[in-house]
Design a protein around this motif. Structure first.
Motif, short mmCIF file in Angstrom:
data_model
loop_
_atom_site.label_atom_id
_atom_site.label_comp_id
_atom_site.label_asym_id
_atom_site.label_seq_id
_atom_site.Cartn_x
_atom_site.Cartn_y
_atom_site.Cartn_z
N UNK A 229 0.82 -1.21 0.00
CA UNK A 229 0.00 0.00 0.00
C UNK A 229 0.86 1.26 0.00
N UNK A 230 1.96 1.22 0.77
CA UNK A 230 2.87 2.38 0.76
C UNK A 230 3.47 2.58 -0.63
N UNK A 231 3.90 1.49 -1.28
CA UNK A 231 4.48 1.60 -2.62
C UNK A 231 3.44 2.14 -3.61
N UNK A 232 2.23 1.64 -3.55
CA UNK A 232 1.20 2.08 -4.48
C UNK A 232 0.83 3.55 -4.23
N UNK B 197 12.07 2.75 -12.12
CA UNK B 197 12.93 1.62 -11.80
C UNK B 197 12.20 0.71 -10.81
N UNK B 198 11.56 -0.37 -11.32
CA UNK B 198 10.91 -1.42 -10.53
C UNK B 198 9.95 -0.82 -9.50
N UNK B 199 9.09 0.08 -9.96
CA UNK B 199 8.13 0.70 -9.05
C UNK B 199 7.04 -0.28 -8.65
N UNK C 245 10.72 1.86 -18.44
CA UNK C 245 10.42 1.15 -17.20
C UNK C 245 11.41 -0.01 -17.05
N UNK C 246 12.04 -0.08 -15.92
CA UNK C 246 12.89 -1.23 -15.57
C UNK C 246 12.04 -2.15 -14.71
N UNK C 247 11.84 -3.41 -15.16
CA UNK C 247 10.88 -4.27 -14.48
C UNK C 247 11.27 -5.73 -14.65
N UNK C 248 10.70 -6.55 -13.74
CA UNK C 248 10.80 -8.01 -13.85
C UNK C 248 9.41 -8.64 -13.98
N UNK D 188 5.82 -6.12 -19.05
CA UNK D 188 6.52 -6.34 -20.33
C UNK D 188 5.53 -6.52 -21.50
N UNK D 189 4.36 -7.04 -21.21
CA UNK D 189 3.41 -7.33 -22.27
C UNK D 189 2.86 -6.07 -22.92
N UNK D 190 2.80 -4.96 -22.16
CA UNK D 190 2.24 -3.73 -22.74
C UNK D 190 3.31 -2.86 -23.35
N UNK D 191 4.58 -3.30 -23.29
CA UNK D 191 5.68 -2.46 -23.80
C UNK D 191 5.71 -2.53 -25.33
#
Length: 587
Positions: free
Chosen positions: A494-497, A518-520, A547-550, A555-558
């Motif tokens: 919740x804090x991250x969001x 970066x990995x938000x 966006x840097x992500x895992x 990735x599908x919307x990139x």
């Protein structure tokens, strides 16, 4: 006698005599009187003092040696006395212990005799029991034989009744049981007697050993008592010898004390004579010093007066340009002093007013009055200070510098006013920009938070709305189903969001050409991730997102993917993939 040395030697050989020298010196045992013709010199007095000090030192050393000997003898006497008292005490203790041993031996002998009588009685009882046991065993054998015969020949009636033989058998069995009971009692009595006899024999042996030990201890105590008695006799002899030594030492100490008192008296007399001589020497020395100082002061004062006169003459010639004799002739104490300028001015003013006044006449010289006038004039002159011929030039320079600094000050004041105006304009602009940005971000944050937390509520609150330049901003977030608003009470996701909602609100309020994230979404679950991806879809309509992500959904919307991979040879390779057009290439 011809000299003082011969008289001193004669008095030392025969102390009862008094010797007189040709100079009138009288010498006695421990004292010396000077003759009437001359006084003793300082060297003679010092020699007498040294001799007295040497005699006193010798007497004090002798007294210390005698005192040390007396202290050692007293300590030895005390030690011997204490040893004798200890020996007597030990002897008394030995006698008491020996008496106790005798009493214990008597008690042990009586106990041994009682134990012997008890052993004899138990032996007789044992013998009686053994003889009774044999008779009982014989009777038991006979009864058993009779019982066996009775059981063998027992007849039985047809109706099962008991015959007379049965009665005999029963009586025999009862007799056998009684005999066996007697035998058991006899055996128990015999066993008890044997045990008591063994115990009595053991106790008798222990008493015999204890008696032997007591006899040995008595013999040792007797020997120790004899040794203590001998030691007591020796200690008594040592104590008596110590007493005699103490009496002799007391006599020697008394003699040494009398000799010391005599030497002390002689030392006091000589010290008094020396003190008197030193006092006279100090008086004469002080008188000589005072006379020398007086002569020296007079010479110094005379030289200072001559130097002062010479300096005054030189000053008169230098300042007034005339000889001292002419100065004294014209301005000496005998010449009357003319009226002062102030008196003359007052006289002229009175005449101008028409007053009848007498012209001031010269007055005789008064040193005190003239000194006061001179001091007053010197004070006025000091107040005026020295004449500065460059005063006009310095004033002009200072005036020019004052004008320059005044101009600079006006320039600084003008620049300060301009800077304050600029600061006011900047503050107003900052206030306007901040207010507009805060209003936009607050509006967008409420909308973005509602999209990320459907049913929730989020807003921005100013800590000091009255001062927009120094106020702070607090973030209030209430996820759906919760009543808390503080960020510290929310979970990690919740804090991250909430932080992402804040960033997106800022992005939407003030759009930028591109954003780097970066990995938000690392701490988000699938549901919240889908909501965040919806925001990304809105943002990329007007801006470019990096966006840097895992996460696979991200990735599908990139539009394009870039990754780093390691080949089999250990070299990393950058791989890119454009999802639109399915173009794959590696770099």
């Amino acid at each position: 006698m011809d000299g003082l040395a011969e008289a001193t030697g004669l008095v030392r050989q025969a102390p009862e005599l008094r010797a007189v020298t040709r100079d009138g010196d009288v010498v006695g045992p421990g004292w010396l009187t000077g003759g009437a013709e001359r006084q003793q010199s300082t060297i003679e007095i010092q020699a007498a003092i040294d001799a007295s000090r040497a005699d006193l030192t010798h007497a004090e050393r002798r007294a210390e040696e005698l005192a040390a000997s007396l202290a050692g003898a007293r300590e030895e006497v005390d030690a011997r006395t204490e040893f004798a008292e200890q020996a007597l005490a030990a002897l008394n203790e030995s006698d008491a212990a020996l008496s106790a041993v005798y009493e214990q031996l008597g008690r042990l002998g009586q106990a041994a005799r009682a134990a012997s009588a008890e052993a004899d009685r138990l032996g007789d009882q044992r013998r009686r029991a053994e003889s009774g046991r044999e008779d009982t065993l014989t009777e038991l054998v006979e009864l058993e034989e009779r019982l066996r015969l009775a059981e063998t020949d027992r007849p039985h009636d047809d109706d099962g009744s008991t015959s007379s033989t049965d009665l005999e058998r029963e009586s025999a069995a009862a007799a056998v049981a009684e005999v066996r009971a007697v035998e058991v009692d006899a055996r128990l009595t015999l066993r008890t007697a044997e045990e008591r006899a063994d115990a009595v024999r053991g106790r008798a042996d222990a008493l015999r050993r204890q008696a032997r030990a007591e006899r040995d201890a008595r013999a040792r105590a007797e020997r120790a008592r004899a040794a203590r008695r001998s030691a007591a006799e020796i200690a008594t002899a040592v104590a008596s010898a110590g007493e005699r030594v103490r009496e002799r030492l007391a006599l020697v100490v008394e003699t040494a004390r009398a000799e010391r008192d005599e030497l002390a008296r002689a030392r006091n007399e000589r010290a008094q004579t020396v003190d008197e001589a030193k006092t006279r020497v100090r008086e004469l020395t002080a008188r000589l010093s005072s006379l020398t100082d007086a002569v020296h002061r007079d010479e110094v004062a005379r030289a200072q007066a001559a130097l002062r006169i010479e300096q005054l003459e030189d000053a008169v010639v230098e300042q007034h340009g005339m000889a001292p004799a002419d100065l004294i002739a014209e301005y000496g104490p005998e010449v009357p002093l003319p009226p002062s300028e102030q008196e003359l001015a007052e006289y002229e003013a009175a005449r101008e007013r028409g007053e009848q006044v007498v012209r001031p006449a010269p007055v005789p010289y008064d040193r005190a009055t003239q000194e006061r006038r001179a001091k007053r004039a010197e004070k006025d002159l000091t107040t005026l200070g020295k004449v500065n011929p460059l005063a006009l030039e310095e004033f002009a320079a200072l005036e020019e510098r004052y004008n320059f600094l005044s101009t600079q000050l006006e320039d600084v004041k003008s620049a300060r006013k301009d800077l304050l105006d600029v600061v006011a304009e900047v503050d107003a602009r900052i206030l306007q920009v901040f207010t507009e940005a805060y209003t936009d971000v607050e509006r967008e944050f409420a909308q973005v938070f509602g999209k990320l937390f459907p049913g929730g509520e989020g807003r921005l609150v100013l800590t000091d709305p009255s001062d927009m330049l120094t106020t702070g901003i607090e973030v209030e977030a209430r996820p759906p189903g919760k009543k808390v608003k503080r960020l510290s009470l929310l979970s990690g996701g919740e804090k991250s969001l909430t932080a992402v909602a804040m960033l997106v609100a800022i992005f939407r309020a003030r759009p930028s050409p591109f954003y780097v994230m970066d990995e938000v979404e690392a701490a988000l679950d699938d549901t919240n991730l889908r909501r965040l991806i919806g925001l990304f879809e809105q943002l990329r309509e007007k801006s470019q997102l990096i966006v840097i992500t895992h996460q696979k959904p991200t990735m599908e919307i990139a539009d394009a993917l870039y990754g780093v991979s390691m080949r089999g040879d250990g070299i990393t390779t950058v791989i890119s993939q454009r999802l639109r057009g399915q173009d794959i290439r590696s770099a």
